[in-house]
Write an enzyme that holds these catalytic residues in place. Structure first.
Site, PDB file in Angstrom:
ATOM      1  N   HIS A  12       0.817  -1.216   0.000  1.00 27.42           N
ATOM      2  CA  HIS A  12       0.000   0.000   0.000  1.00 27.42           C
ATOM      3  C   HIS A  12       0.855   1.273   0.000  1.00 27.42           C
ATOM      4  O   HIS A  12       2.020   1.217  -0.324  1.00 27.42           O
ATOM      5  CB  HIS A  12      -1.015  -0.045   1.158  1.00 27.42           C
ATOM      6  CG  HIS A  12      -1.728  -1.373   1.189  1.00 27.42           C
ATOM      7  ND1 HIS A  12      -2.814  -1.646   0.387  1.00 27.42           N
ATOM      8  CD2 HIS A  12      -1.464  -2.520   1.875  1.00 27.42           C
ATOM      9  CE1 HIS A  12      -3.197  -2.903   0.608  1.00 27.42           C
ATOM     10  NE2 HIS A  12      -2.402  -3.465   1.490  1.00 27.42           N
ATOM     11  N   GLU A  26      -2.247   0.375   7.757  1.00 26.83           N
ATOM     12  CA  GLU A  26      -1.367  -0.676   7.234  1.00 26.83           C
ATOM     13  C   GLU A  26      -0.161  -0.093   6.502  1.00 26.83           C
ATOM     14  O   GLU A  26       0.962  -0.574   6.669  1.00 26.83           O
ATOM     15  CB  GLU A  26      -2.167  -1.605   6.299  1.00 26.83           C
ATOM     16  CG  GLU A  26      -1.330  -2.736   5.729  1.00 26.83           C
ATOM     17  CD  GLU A  26      -2.115  -3.651   4.802  1.00 26.83           C
ATOM     18  OE1 GLU A  26      -3.324  -3.413   4.594  1.00 26.83           O
ATOM     19  OE2 GLU A  26      -1.508  -4.610   4.286  1.00 26.83           O
ATOM     20  N   HIS A  81       2.723  -7.131   4.402  1.00 28.11           N
ATOM     21  CA  HIS A  81       1.379  -6.605   4.639  1.00 28.11           C
ATOM     22  C   HIS A  81       0.939  -6.829   6.073  1.00 28.11           C
ATOM     23  O   HIS A  81       1.554  -7.604   6.820  1.00 28.11           O
ATOM     24  CB  HIS A  81       0.362  -7.277   3.700  1.00 28.11           C
ATOM     25  CG  HIS A  81       0.482  -6.819   2.286  1.00 28.11           C
ATOM     26  ND1 HIS A  81      -0.429  -5.971   1.702  1.00 28.11           N
ATOM     27  CD2 HIS A  81       1.438  -7.061   1.349  1.00 28.11           C
ATOM     28  CE1 HIS A  81      -0.052  -5.722   0.448  1.00 28.11           C
ATOM     29  NE2 HIS A  81       1.076  -6.365   0.207  1.00 28.11           N
ATOM     30  N   GLU A 146       1.635 -11.633   5.896  1.00 22.50           N
ATOM     31  CA  GLU A 146       0.550 -10.884   6.553  1.00 22.50           C
ATOM     32  C   GLU A 146       0.840 -10.934   8.047  1.00 22.50           C
ATOM     33  O   GLU A 146       0.620 -11.947   8.707  1.00 22.50           O
ATOM     34  CB  GLU A 146      -0.804 -11.523   6.245  1.00 22.50           C
ATOM     35  CG  GLU A 146      -1.244 -11.381   4.791  1.00 22.50           C
ATOM     36  CD  GLU A 146      -1.897 -10.027   4.483  1.00 22.50           C
ATOM     37  OE1 GLU A 146      -1.902  -9.127   5.357  1.00 22.50           O
ATOM     38  OE2 GLU A 146      -2.421  -9.875   3.355  1.00 22.50           O
TER      39      GLU A 146
HETATM   40 ZN   LIG Z   1      -2.288  -5.287   2.498  1.00 20.33          ZN
END
Ligand SMILES: [Zn+2]
Length: 238
Positions: A12, A26, A81, A146
């Site tokens: 992002h 995030e 992430h 993640e």
């Molecule tokens: Zn993400």
């Protein structure tokens, strides 16, 4: 031998904040983790060059991220992430298609995944596959991590601490090093102190480590203090 080229991809950025909850975004967390991981890798290992798909809060499209790594002819791509959607813990992804280097991609991911779980103590949600663009469009083995759920209260509390973001980053550095067989840099030792102890008494100093990065030194002091040893940081300039 040519340097190993590792691309880190902080998820992002810019107009795309990624998941947002509990006062966290995030895009900020992924950038910090990636920057810390780059520093740890360059500090700790020889023969590795780390490139980031972004180094600040800017938007980069998914295909640009993959193309960046492809243009560099990178050896490995690791996208970072933070999760959301009502779970808890850590999971990792590789591309779910059929491709020639899938066994290698899988093997590298397994080592990285296990290292991050054991060093961060995030709950282990398992090793997964998905059709993510950055995994599909990169030519080299690629993984996406993640790192906890931003909308889970205990994961969010963990992610609020900069020490824990460093822990996640260091776990990525250690895991990638183990997966790729990177060679650790030798520890640099400070030269012996020239000044003699005062009043004829002899003191014996114990040096536990020498660090190029102040945070690492502070972490060492913290660990020693936690074990009941009084210690301090002595700045030594070459
Ligand atoms: Zn993400």
């Amino acid at each position: 031998m040519a340097d190993f080229v590792q691309v880190l991809d902080p998820g992002h950025g810019g107009d795309d904040p990624g998941a947002v909850a509990n006062g966290l975004r995030e895009k900020d967390l992924t950038l910090k983790i990636a920057l810390y991981a780059r520093d740890y890798i360059h500090e700790l290992y020889e023969g590795v060059k780390v490139y980031l798909t972004r180094e600040k809060d800017v938007f980069v499209s998914l295909i640009e991220r993959a193309n960046f790594a492809n243009r560099l002819n990178a050896d490995h791509f690791c996208s970072i992430h933070i999760n959301a959607g009502g779970g808890k813990g850590f999971e990792s992804f590789i591309y779910n298609g059929n491709y020639p280097n899938k066994p290698k991609t899988q093997a590298l991911r397994n080592v990285l995944h296990d290292t991050i779980v054991s060093e961060t103590n995030l709950a282990n949600r398992g090793k997964k596959e998905a059709n993510f663009a950055v995994l599909r469009e990169t030519n080299m083995p690629a993984v996406l991590t993640e790192n906890g759920f931003i909308d889970n209260p205990s994961d969010a509390a963990f992610l609020k601490s900069d020490d824990n973001l460093r822990k996640i980053a260091l776990a990525h550095a250690h895991g990638l090093a183990k997966a790729h067989g990177w060679k650790a840099k030798p520890n640099k030792q400070p030269s012996p102190q020239s000044s003699s102890p005062s009043k004829g008494k002899v003191f014996y100093r114990v040096i536990t480590g020498s660090f190029e990065n102040r945070e690492n030194a502070e972490q060492c002091v913290k660990e020693l203090k936690a074990k009941g040893f009084d210690s301090f940081i002595d700045v030594y300039k070459k």
